[in-house]
Write an enzyme that holds these catalytic residues in place. Sequence first.
Site, PDB file in Angstrom:
ATOM      1  N   ASP A 262       4.280  -5.219  12.222  1.00 19.28           N
ATOM      2  CA  ASP A 262       5.034  -5.314  13.484  1.00 19.28           C
ATOM      3  C   ASP A 262       4.120  -5.724  14.636  1.00 19.28           C
ATOM      4  OD1 ASP A 262       3.741  -2.876  13.236  1.00 19.28           O
ATOM      5  OD2 ASP A 262       5.415  -1.643  13.917  1.00 19.28           O
TER       6      ASP A 262
ATOM      7  N   SER B 241       8.286  -0.054  19.387  1.00 22.27           N
ATOM      8  CA  SER B 241       7.025   0.709  19.366  1.00 22.27           C
ATOM      9  C   SER B 241       5.825  -0.233  19.393  1.00 22.27           C
ATOM     10  CB  SER B 241       6.935   1.586  18.113  1.00 22.27           C
ATOM     11  OG  SER B 241       8.073   2.370  17.984  1.00 22.27           O
ATOM     12  N   ALA B 242       5.868  -1.272  18.553  1.00 19.44           N
ATOM     13  CA  ALA B 242       4.756  -2.229  18.518  1.00 19.44           C
ATOM     14  C   ALA B 242       4.667  -3.000  19.833  1.00 19.44           C
ATOM     15  CB  ALA B 242       4.943  -3.200  17.353  1.00 19.44           C
TER      16      ALA B 242
ATOM     17  N   GLY C   8      15.468  -0.716  15.717  1.00 22.54           N
ATOM     18  CA  GLY C   8      14.282  -0.917  14.875  1.00 22.54           C
ATOM     19  C   GLY C   8      13.741  -2.328  14.999  1.00 22.54           C
TER      20      GLY C   8
HETATM   21  O1  PMV Z   1      11.445   0.039   9.646  1.00 24.09           O
HETATM   22  P1  PMV Z   1      10.397  -0.841  10.177  1.00 24.09           P
HETATM   23  O2  PMV Z   1      10.930  -2.080  10.788  1.00 24.09           O
HETATM   24  O3  PMV Z   1       9.431  -0.124  11.050  1.00 24.09           O
HETATM   25  O4  PMV Z   1       9.596  -1.434   8.944  1.00 24.09           O
HETATM   26  C1  PMV Z   1       8.906  -0.636   8.095  1.00 24.09           C
HETATM   27  C2  PMV Z   1       8.268  -1.491   7.042  1.00 24.09           C
HETATM   28  C3  PMV Z   1       7.410  -0.669   6.095  1.00 24.09           C
HETATM   29  O5  PMV Z   1       6.861  -1.584   5.160  1.00 24.09           O
HETATM   30  C4  PMV Z   1       8.255   0.331   5.332  1.00 24.09           C
HETATM   31  C5  PMV Z   1       6.304   0.064   6.826  1.00 24.09           C
HETATM   32  C6  PMV Z   1       5.162  -0.816   7.283  1.00 24.09           C
HETATM   33  O6  PMV Z   1       4.375  -0.327   8.123  1.00 24.09           O
HETATM   34  O7  PMV Z   1       5.008  -1.947   6.799  1.00 24.09           O
END
Ligand code: PMV
Length: 324
Positions: free
Chosen positions: A158, A115-116, A111
Site C-alpha cells: 500500500d 492508513s498508507a 480499505g
Molecule cells: O486489506 P488491505 O487492502 O489492507 O490489503 C491487505 C493485503 C494483505 O496482503 C493481506 C496484507 C499486506 O500487507 O500485503
Amino acid sequence: MIPINNQSVTATLPGKLMLMGEHAAVYGFPCLAAAVDKKLTVKLNKRTDGNIIIRSDYFKKTLQSDWQKITGKIEPAGQYLTAALRTVSALISDKTGMDMEIKSDFSGRYGLGSSAAVTAGAIAGIAALFGLNLSKEELFKLTYRSILTVAEDASGYDAAAVVFGGVIYYKKGDSKPEKIDAYPNLLVCYSGSKADTVEMVRMVAGKMNSHRKAVLKIFEATADLVEQARQSLISQQYDIFGKLMNFSQDYLEDLGVVTSKLNELILKARKAGALGAKISGAGGGDCLIALVDDSNSPKVAQALIEAGGEMVDTAITSKEVSIS
Ligand code: PMV
C-alpha cells in the site's frame, strides 16, 4: 521530490487497490497493486509555540500534542499518524510546532489505503516543511518502516502504491516497485462490512502454522498467476488478466478469506459480464474489483447494486505522491 521549507506545505496522495497476490504478499511472494484517483491531503503550517495541532476527517476531535509527546506512546486514535510523526521527528533537528489538517475524499471504511496515505503524507509533508529532501525511494522506506511499527507483518504494497502511483508489481523487501503502464477498467464495489486486515493476516498465519504445505502451495500458485497477470497487463491483454483474476479468487476462497457477501457479489458481477472479479485486499469485508469494458460496465454495476453492493466511484491513476 523538492524540499520546500516554507511556512506552508501540502502533500497529496492517491488511494490504493490490491489487484492480485494479497496474503501471499505478506510471505514475500509478488503482488500487483495500483493507485486510485481518490485523494488525501495533509496540509501543514508552521507554528512558533512548539505545539502540534491536528485536525482530521478521520478523528472526531482536534488532537493537540508536541514533539516530546509524539515520540512517546502511540495514541490509539490515529496509530498510523502518530507512528509517522515519530518516524519523521527523528530526522528533523530544528523543529517548531505545526498545524496539520488531513482531508480526504475517501472514507477510511472502504480499505482504499487511508492508513498508507496518511503515513506517507505526514512524512512527506513534514520533511518538506522542514526543508528535508526525500527521494521517493526514501519516502517509501520511511513510510513502510513506520507502518511496520503498527502492523508488523505488512507487505508494504500500500505504501508502494501511494508513493509511486500507477499499476505496480511489488515484492516485500523491494526498495521500489516495478511500474506497469496499464489501466485496466475496474469497478470497485464495497461489500458493506469493514475488513480487519490485521485479524485476517493473523488468521492466515494460523493456517500457515497448522497446514504449512497446503498454504504454501496456494501462495506458489498465486505467485504464478501474478507473473502471468503482470505479462497480460504489460501486453494490455485485459481479457487474459480477467481470467487470471478469477483463478486468483479461487485460491483466496481456498484460503478462507472470502465472506459469503463478497462471494455473492463476485458471482453476480461475473454473471453480468465482468471479464473477471475478485476481492481486493485482505478479505473478510471491504471491496471487490470487477474488470469490465465500456460495453458491459453499466450492466455489471447495476447487478452489483441490485445485490446490495455499494459502488465506489474511482479508477486507476498514474498520480503519485506530490508536494506543493
Ligand atoms: O486489506 P488491505 O487492502 O489492507 O490489503 C491487505 C493485503 C494483505 O496482503 C493481506 C496484507 C499486506 O500487507 O500485503
